[in-house]
Design a protein around this motif. Structure first.
Motif, short mmCIF file in Angstrom:
data_model
loop_
_atom_site.label_atom_id
_atom_site.label_comp_id
_atom_site.label_asym_id
_atom_site.label_seq_id
_atom_site.Cartn_x
_atom_site.Cartn_y
_atom_site.Cartn_z
N SER A 80 0.79 -1.04 -0.10
CA SER A 80 0.11 0.04 0.12
C SER A 80 0.87 1.34 0.02
CB SER A 80 -0.81 0.09 1.18
OG SER A 80 -0.35 0.01 2.38
N THR A 81 2.30 1.12 0.82
CA THR A 81 2.99 2.39 0.81
C THR A 81 3.43 2.64 -0.70
OG1 THR A 81 3.34 2.08 3.12
CG2 THR A 81 4.89 3.29 1.84
N LEU A 82 4.06 1.63 -1.17
CA LEU A 82 4.60 1.61 -2.78
C LEU A 82 3.72 2.25 -3.64
CD1 LEU A 82 6.68 -1.79 -2.51
CD2 LEU A 82 7.89 0.55 -2.76
N LEU A 83 2.18 1.78 -3.59
CA LEU A 83 1.25 2.31 -4.27
C LEU A 83 0.96 3.79 -4.48
CD1 LEU A 83 -1.33 -0.43 -4.58
CD2 LEU A 83 0.30 0.16 -6.43
N GLN A 84 0.90 4.16 -3.04
CA GLN A 84 0.94 5.66 -2.74
C GLN A 84 2.18 6.32 -3.11
OE1 GLN A 84 -2.02 7.26 -2.07
NE2 GLN A 84 -2.93 5.17 -2.15
N LEU A 85 3.42 5.80 -3.20
CA LEU A 85 4.60 6.59 -3.46
C LEU A 85 4.39 6.66 -5.07
CD1 LEU A 85 7.37 5.17 -1.52
CD2 LEU A 85 6.73 7.39 -1.79
N PHE A 86 3.97 5.63 -5.85
CA PHE A 86 3.82 5.58 -7.29
C PHE A 86 2.73 6.59 -7.78
CE2 PHE A 86 5.08 0.87 -7.10
CZ PHE A 86 6.14 1.16 -6.95
N ARG A 87 1.54 6.83 -7.02
CA ARG A 87 0.64 7.76 -7.31
C ARG A 87 1.31 9.08 -7.17
NH1 ARG A 87 -3.13 11.26 -5.93
NH2 ARG A 87 -5.27 10.90 -7.06
N LEU A 88 1.98 9.34 -6.11
CA LEU A 88 2.63 10.72 -6.13
C LEU A 88 3.66 11.15 -7.26
CD1 LEU A 88 2.97 13.28 -4.32
CD2 LEU A 88 4.46 12.24 -2.64
N ALA A 89 4.38 10.12 -7.48
CA ALA A 89 5.44 10.04 -8.57
C ALA A 89 4.66 10.40 -9.77
CB ALA A 89 6.31 8.95 -8.74
N ALA A 90 3.46 9.93 -10.26
CA ALA A 90 2.89 10.02 -11.25
C ALA A 90 2.05 11.42 -11.20
CB ALA A 90 1.64 9.04 -11.36
N LYS A 91 1.97 11.87 -10.05
CA LYS A 91 1.41 13.31 -9.77
C LYS A 91 2.54 14.35 -10.12
CE LYS A 91 -0.88 14.49 -6.17
NZ LYS A 91 -1.43 14.88 -4.77
N TYR A 92 3.72 14.00 -9.92
CA TYR A 92 4.88 14.89 -10.19
C TYR A 92 5.08 14.88 -11.83
CZ TYR A 92 6.41 15.68 -5.38
OH TYR A 92 6.53 16.25 -3.64
N GLU A 93 5.33 13.52 -12.13
CA GLU A 93 5.60 13.43 -13.52
C GLU A 93 4.37 14.16 -14.50
OE1 GLU A 93 7.60 10.23 -16.60
OE2 GLU A 93 6.76 9.55 -14.78
N SER A 94 3.27 13.99 -14.16
CA SER A 94 1.98 14.49 -15.17
C SER A 94 2.08 15.94 -15.09
CB SER A 94 0.56 14.14 -14.18
OG SER A 94 0.67 12.56 -14.41
N ASN A 95 2.40 16.79 -13.87
CA ASN A 95 2.37 18.14 -13.95
C ASN A 95 3.52 18.72 -13.01
OD1 ASN A 95 1.91 20.82 -14.14
ND2 ASN A 95 0.17 20.80 -12.91
#
Length: 380
Positions: free
Chosen positions: A71-86
């Protein structure tokens, strides 16, 4: 008069020479790594945001991938995707690491890992101190790692360490009061590389982030490398074992007659993966495995002491091999002859996207480790 004519002729010659231009060397702003560029938004939409797993990273050292939950890894990936998207939103307008200092201590050669950590920190508004030679520190005078860590407590807010001594990161963590991240400790682990690897796979196939993945949608991954000698392979297998629902099978591919299967894994290493639910198989026939592989991960280098070993010299990925049409190729880089440049302009090339995405993954991790996640979360 003759002298004046000579001067005039020389001036004309110089003028003519200055007017001569060669064709400038230009570059294309978009390179062959664009295949992964449009995917972060899809991954961002595929994972619901949860605050608690990221808040829990505050005051935590990153020594092994084993300390992270799925669950922690998925949230890290989500935050990384947020950074990379914008990225502009966080680089120009919201710089959560302003006033923070990173100590980047790399005692092994590194291009991507050292620069991506440095880039990640600066993009978020922080400053950094870089050490690239242990002989320039008190270690050269016999100072203990524990005492060096005591000093680091006074100079920065986070430490990133790469050291060929597998125990160095553990020794320093015992006296550090700021977080330390293992950026590679000998042949042991490279946890943030494994995070970047899985982040890339999820950008390619965001549906794998779902809580339940249908068996028909699970992927088959081929890993060309030696789990007992390569820290990238060891950490990748461990992170995949946290998501057995994504994986139909992992095939470890090794050279016949060079690495026997009983030396492929450290004692207990294979058993650990199987007990976690990962389906694991070994093979020596790359060509016969390729038509069934969705992800092909290759590495040939194992850093040992102050030098390196090369494994699997008989394997070479080229564009004429029988890849599945939608298969992707990953490599932690730097590459050697095992990964041909002829793959660079194919859709199989996700290794450049993998390297680029590592910056955003490390941005996400660093933000959380210095207790600044609340500044970038949608829901607090």
């Amino acid at each position: 008069m003759i002298e004046c004519r000579c001067i005039h002729a020389m001036a004309l010659a110089q003028s003519s020479a200055s007017d001569v231009c060669i064709e400038p060397i230009r570059f294309q702003p978009l390179g062959p790594d664009v295949f992964g560029k449009t995917q972060p938004q899809c991954l961002l939409a595929a994972i619901d945001e949860a605050v608690e797993p990221l808040v829990g990273l505050t005051n935590q050292h990153v020594v092994s991938i084993q300390s992270f939950s799925a669950s922690t890894l998925l949230q890290l990936f989500r935050l990384a995707a947020k950074y990379e998207s914008n990225p502009d939103r966080y680089i120009r307008h919201n710089t959560p690491l302003t006033g923070k200092i990173l100590i980047n201590a790399f005692y092994e050669p590194s291009t991507r890992t050292r620069l991506s950590f440095d880039s990640a920190w600066h993009r978020l508004g922080g400053d950094s101190i870089n050490i690239t030679d242990r002989s320039t520190t008190g270690i050269a005078k016999g100072e203990s790692l524990e005492d060096v860590a005591h000093m680091f407590n006074n100079y920065g807010d986070c430490v990133v360490l790469r050291d060929s001594n597998p125990e160095a990161v553990v020794a320093m963590s015992s006296t550090l009061r700021i977080p330390i991240i293992n950026a590679g400790n000998g042949i042991d682990e490279h946890p943030t590389q494994a995070m970047a690897d899985l982040y890339t796979i999820l950008k390619w196939r965001p549906s794998l982030a779902a809580p339940n993945v249908a068996e028909s949608d699970r992927i088959r991954i081929g890993i060309i490398g030696i789990p007992s000698r390569m820290r990238t392979v060891r950490s990748l297998l461990r992170i995949l074992a946290k998501f057995p629902r994504m994986v139909n099978e992992v095939v470890v591919i090794h050279a016949p007659g060079i690495e026997e299967e009983d030396t492929l894994f450290d004692p207990g290493q294979q058993e650990e993966l199987l007990e976690a639910g990962l389906s694991l198989r070994c093979s020596t026939d790359l060509r016969s495995e390729l038509p069934e592989l969705d992800v092909v991960y290759i590495n040939a280098i194992a850093w040992v002491g102050d030098s390196y070993e090369v494994h699997g010299g008989g394997f070479r990925l080229t564009r004429d091999l029988p890849f599945k049409p939608e298969a992707i190729v990953l490599h932690p880089l730097a590459r050697g002859p095992e990964l041909s440049t002829c793959l660079d302009d194919t859709t199989h090339n996700w290794y450049f996207s993998q390297a680029r995405g590592a910056v955003f993954l490390r941005m996400a991790l660093l933000t959380c480790m210095v207790d600044r996640a609340d500044r970038v979360m949608d829901v607090v």
